[in-house]
Write a protein that holds these residues in place. Structure first.
Motif, mmCIF file in Angstrom:
data_model
loop_
_atom_site.group_PDB
_atom_site.id
_atom_site.type_symbol
_atom_site.label_atom_id
_atom_site.label_comp_id
_atom_site.label_asym_id
_atom_site.label_seq_id
_atom_site.Cartn_x
_atom_site.Cartn_y
_atom_site.Cartn_z
ATOM 1 N N LEU A 607 -0.393 -7.038 10.084
ATOM 2 C CA LEU A 607 0.324 -7.292 8.833
ATOM 3 C C LEU A 607 0.733 -5.950 8.227
ATOM 4 O O LEU A 607 -0.117 -5.134 7.874
ATOM 5 N N HIS A 608 2.013 -5.704 8.190
ATOM 6 C CA HIS A 608 2.528 -4.470 7.616
ATOM 7 C C HIS A 608 2.810 -4.687 6.122
ATOM 8 O O HIS A 608 3.481 -5.653 5.751
ATOM 9 N N LEU A 609 2.266 -3.784 5.278
ATOM 10 C CA LEU A 609 2.488 -3.849 3.830
ATOM 11 C C LEU A 609 3.634 -2.929 3.443
ATOM 12 O O LEU A 609 3.647 -1.749 3.805
ATOM 13 N N LYS A 610 4.599 -3.487 2.715
ATOM 14 C CA LYS A 610 5.720 -2.690 2.215
ATOM 15 C C LYS A 610 5.341 -2.095 0.860
ATOM 16 O O LYS A 610 4.844 -2.786 -0.028
ATOM 17 N N ASP A 611 5.572 -0.791 0.760
ATOM 18 C CA ASP A 611 5.242 -0.084 -0.480
ATOM 19 C C ASP A 611 6.181 -0.520 -1.609
ATOM 20 O O ASP A 611 7.371 -0.766 -1.379
ATOM 21 N N VAL A 612 5.617 -0.613 -2.809
ATOM 22 C CA VAL A 612 6.427 -0.818 -4.018
ATOM 23 C C VAL A 612 6.159 0.358 -4.953
ATOM 24 O O VAL A 612 5.125 1.026 -4.864
ATOM 25 N N ASN A 613 7.100 0.616 -5.832
ATOM 26 C CA ASN A 613 6.985 1.774 -6.737
ATOM 27 C C ASN A 613 6.065 1.397 -7.903
ATOM 28 O O ASN A 613 6.506 0.995 -8.969
ATOM 29 N N ASP A 614 4.750 1.568 -7.682
ATOM 30 C CA ASP A 614 3.768 1.182 -8.709
ATOM 31 C C ASP A 614 2.896 2.360 -9.136
ATOM 32 O O ASP A 614 1.851 2.166 -9.746
ATOM 33 N N ASN A 615 3.303 3.586 -8.823
ATOM 34 C CA ASN A 615 2.555 4.775 -9.227
ATOM 35 C C ASN A 615 3.506 5.764 -9.888
ATOM 36 O O ASN A 615 4.458 6.232 -9.256
ATOM 37 N N PRO A 616 3.261 6.120 -11.182
ATOM 38 C CA PRO A 616 4.105 7.120 -11.847
ATOM 39 C C PRO A 616 3.809 8.519 -11.309
ATOM 40 O O PRO A 616 2.762 8.756 -10.717
ATOM 41 N N PRO A 617 4.734 9.454 -11.500
ATOM 42 C CA PRO A 617 4.510 10.815 -11.005
ATOM 43 C C PRO A 617 3.334 11.483 -11.699
ATOM 44 O O PRO A 617 2.950 11.138 -12.814
ATOM 45 N N LEU A 618 2.778 12.517 -11.019
ATOM 46 C CA LEU A 618 1.697 13.344 -11.568
ATOM 47 C C LEU A 618 2.104 14.798 -11.453
ATOM 48 O O LEU A 618 2.804 15.192 -10.517
ATOM 49 N N LEU A 619 1.642 15.597 -12.430
ATOM 50 C CA LEU A 619 1.899 17.035 -12.367
ATOM 51 C C LEU A 619 0.757 17.698 -11.628
ATOM 52 O O LEU A 619 -0.407 17.544 -12.000
ATOM 53 N N ALA A 620 1.066 18.435 -10.587
ATOM 54 C CA ALA A 620 0.043 19.055 -9.747
ATOM 55 C C ALA A 620 -0.278 20.442 -10.272
ATOM 56 O O ALA A 620 -0.016 21.462 -9.621
#
Length: 715
Positions: A607-620
């Motif tokens: 079962l392949h999971l398709k990524d969804v945009n559920d993580n906001p950016p972070l400053l490294a």
């Protein structure tokens, strides 16, 4: 093939081993026997009834073979027969004609009537005289010398009678040429084919001259070591008691010739061809008063180059390729040689003869060379690459004085004239379980081929000709041994096909030569019985694959897995899901994974999971930007953003938030998709900590945003 009965066959001579006929047996007969005039050549295969030749028939030795064939039972008693089988040997053109003399001599008188024979040549041929093989034709190949456009002699092509031609009757003059050498040829096949054999013989003809005639051109070898003066010719007057004298046409310091009172002409000293190659003068006769008696005779002397050059082979090794099936009498090549002596003379005339043949199998005279042309021919159709693949000939090339050996290499090219023959015509049967895996060898078979090993003519390809419409079986062959391995190509199924009646054929990659065909010897039979096995359930797919978004709700159906029982009478249900991440998936309550006999099977679920945009950016960044005071220009902080989602959402934009004061004092410039620079706009800063709000957005649809408050430290 056919039943046992009286039969007649016509078989061409030569040709080596071959089949003639196959007699079929009738119970209780199990074998055959042949007797009679077998001569060690004709025999029969007892078990199969195949009448065959194990050698070559020869019409010249025996034209008819009378045999008796009978069938026998297991105890050797005669069941049928004996029947008379008569083999008539058909003559082939395998004998060149032969003259009854190596050299002929004859005499012709000047002014003889044209067409009147003055001599005969005769040749014979061992082939059947009732066929063209023994019908001979005579002709004149060469005429030495031949100073005219037409030959001075002619030959009757049937009788071999030699006579002067019309031109010869007019021009024959012993004072010009008293001896002629004719090369007379005799050709069989009535001279109608290029594959006819040709032999030749020399005919030496002497022309009788009258008394007072000029001699033919006198030829004197240069630089002769004889004792001078040397007698070179003689003339005879028609009148007695005359005085002979020489009259010089050319004004030479010294004429190197003389004549005595018997009319004998002498050369008085050695001649040098490089200084002068010919002389012309006259012989006159006078009476005792000095008056001319006869018309002056014109004497011509030619200074000849001596034969000091041997024949030279045009090639150090003449290589000729001949196919096995080349017919008897075929021209297979030519041995070329040259002679540097004067062209058109006997000094440069070359003759050819085969001195040796290695190996001398199956006979020592497989080849024939035309004596005066160097053309090589096959004596008969008897080349066999399995007996000898190469022959080395030593060809003796001679002129009148010298001889040279020319080497000839003859390569026999194999042809596909042998078919594969199975060691067994029936391999009976084999029983296998339907559960045997694909690739299992269930039988080994063997056929042999008599052609040259390791060639397309001898490699064997095995194929299932009948009984396997779905290609359930495949046969692989070992190229070194030609052994065949019958393997399972597709899964066996007792319920679909419990029995296979297979017919297997054996063929070659190379096409057979014309006249040769595959027959029953290239076929074999066997049966395959498939036994039933209690088989486990079978999934419709070996691997099930699916794809869903990572944010699907719980209890969403992601795929359907189905199985069946090969036996057809068992309920098949799915039982459970096991393996890594199995806690995220479950079977429906109505499915089980085993049949009534507790046979189990497994399949793989991916079962392949398709990524969804559920993580906001972070400053490294784990430290605040640091700027030194006083600012000299160019100070800036390096900003880097990251995102836990896939790379497709990792292109970021950077911007400043907050009041106008922040944007007046600071600026952000983008470097690439993940990095930017933060820098002060001017140097009028107090030394303190500044709060700088920065907004980072990814490229999702819609984009996710992260607001970060940075502390800029100025020193």
């Amino acid at each position: 093939t056919g039943p046992l009965k009286d039969m007649n066959f016509s078989v061409p001579e030569g040709g080596g081993v071959r089949f003639i006929y196959q007699f079929t047996s009738e119970p209780p007969a199990v074998s055959f026997r042949v007797t009679g005039e077998k001569d060690g050549i004709i025999d029969i295969v007892p078990k199969t009834g195949i009448l065959y030749l194990n050698g070559s028939l020869d019409w010249e030795t025996k034209a008819v073979h009378r045999l008796q064939v009978e069938s026998l039972d297991e105890k050797g008693n005669i069941v049928k027969g004996p029947y008379t089988v008569t083999i008539h040997v058909e003559d082939i053109n395998d004998n060149p004609p032969e003259f009854d003399q190596i050299k002929y001599t004859g005499v012709v008188r000047q002014n003889s009537r044209p067409g009147k024979p003055f001599m005969y040549v005769h040749a014979t041929d061992r082939d059947d005289p009732t066929t063209p093989h023994g019908q001979l034709t005579y002709s004149i190949l060469h005429h030495f010398p031949n100073p005219y456009t037409e030959m001075l002699f002619q030959i009757d092509n049937v009788t071999g009678a030699i006579s002067p031609s019309k031109m010869g009757s007019y021009y024959l003059d012993p004072q010009k040429q008293d001896t002629f050498t004719l090369v007379v040829t005799v050709k069989d096949m009535a001279g109608m084919t290029t594959n006819a054999f040709t032999s030749s013989a020399d005919v030496i003809i002497t022309v009788k001259e009258s008394l007072w005639k000029a001699p033919p051109t006198i030829h004197i070898q240069e630089n002769s070591t004889q004792i001078y003066p040397v007698n070179i010719s003689q003339v005879h007057s028609n009148e007695p008691d005359v005085i002979y004298d020489l009259f010089e046409k050319e004004k030479l310091p010294v004429l190197p010739f003389s004549i005595d009172q018997n009319g004998v002409i002498y050369v008085t000293e050695p001649l040098d061809r490089e200084e002068k190659d010919s002389y012309t003068f006259f012989v006159v006769t006078k009476d005792n008063k000095g008056e001319l008696v006869d018309k002056p005779l014109h004497i011509h002397v030619t200074v000849e180059d001596i034969n000091d050059n041997p024949p030279v082979c045009q090639q150090a090794l003449t290589v000729i390729e001949v196919q096995e099936n080349e017919g008897g009498g075929s021209n297979i090549g030519t041995v070329f040689a040259t002679d540097m002596d004067k062209e058109g003379t006997l000094n440069s005339r070359l003759q050819f003869k085969i001195k040796s043949q290695v190996p001398a199998v199956p006979a020592s005279n497989l080849f024939f060379i035309q004596q005066d042309t160097g053309i090589l021919q096959l004596i008969s159709h008897s080349l066999n690459k399995r007996i000898a693949s190469n022959y080395s000939l030593k060809v003796l090339v001679t002129d009148a004085v010298f001889q040279t050996i020319c080497d000839v290499q003859i390569h026999v090219i194999d042809i596909n004239d042998q078919i594969p023959i199975f060691e067994k015509s029936d391999y009976h049967n084999v029983t296998v379980a339907e559960s045997l895996p694909v690739g299992t060898v269930i039988l080994e078979i063997q056929a042999t081929d008599g052609d040259e090993p390791a060639t397309g003519s001898s490699y064997i390809i095995y194929q299932v000709k009948e009984g396997d419409p779905n290609n359930t079986f495949i046969i692989e062959a070992d190229p070194e041994t030609n052994r065949g391995f019958v393997k399972i190509n597709k899964a066996l199924d007792f319920e679909a096909a419990p029995v296979y009646n297979l017919v297997i054929n054996a063929t070659n990659p190379e096409p057979l030569v014309p006249g040769v065909q595959y027959n029953s010897s290239s076929l074999t039979l066997f049966k395959v019985f498939v036994t039933n096995v209690d088989e486990p359930p079978v999934f419709h797919q070996t691997v099930y694959k699916g794809e869903v978004s990572e944010d699907i709700p719980v209890d969403t159906l992601v795929m359907t897995v189905e199985a069946y029982d090969p036996e057809g009478d068992t309920k098949i249900v799915l039982k459970e899901v096991q393996g890594k991440h199995a806690q995220y998936s479950a079977c429906r309550k109505r499915l089980f994974c085993e049949n009534n006999a507790a046979q189990k099977s497994k399949t793989t679920l991916i079962l392949h999971l398709k990524d969804v945009n559920d993580n906001p950016p972070l400053l490294a960044m784990d430290y605040p930007p640091f700027f030194c005071h006083p600012l000299s220009g160019g100070e800036r902080a390096f900003l880097q953003a990251t995102d836990a989602d896939e790379q497709g959402y990792s292109t970021f934009t950077f911007s400043l938030a907050g009041d106008m004061n922040t944007r007046n004092n600071w600026e952000i410039s983008k470097v690439n998709a993940t990095h930017a620079y933060l820098s002060p706009k001017h140097a009028n800063f107090e030394e303190k900590v500044y709060n700088i709000p920065v907004i980072i957005n990814d490229n999702g649809k819609p984009p996710l945003e992260r607001k970060v408050n940075l502390e800029g430290i100025l020193c």
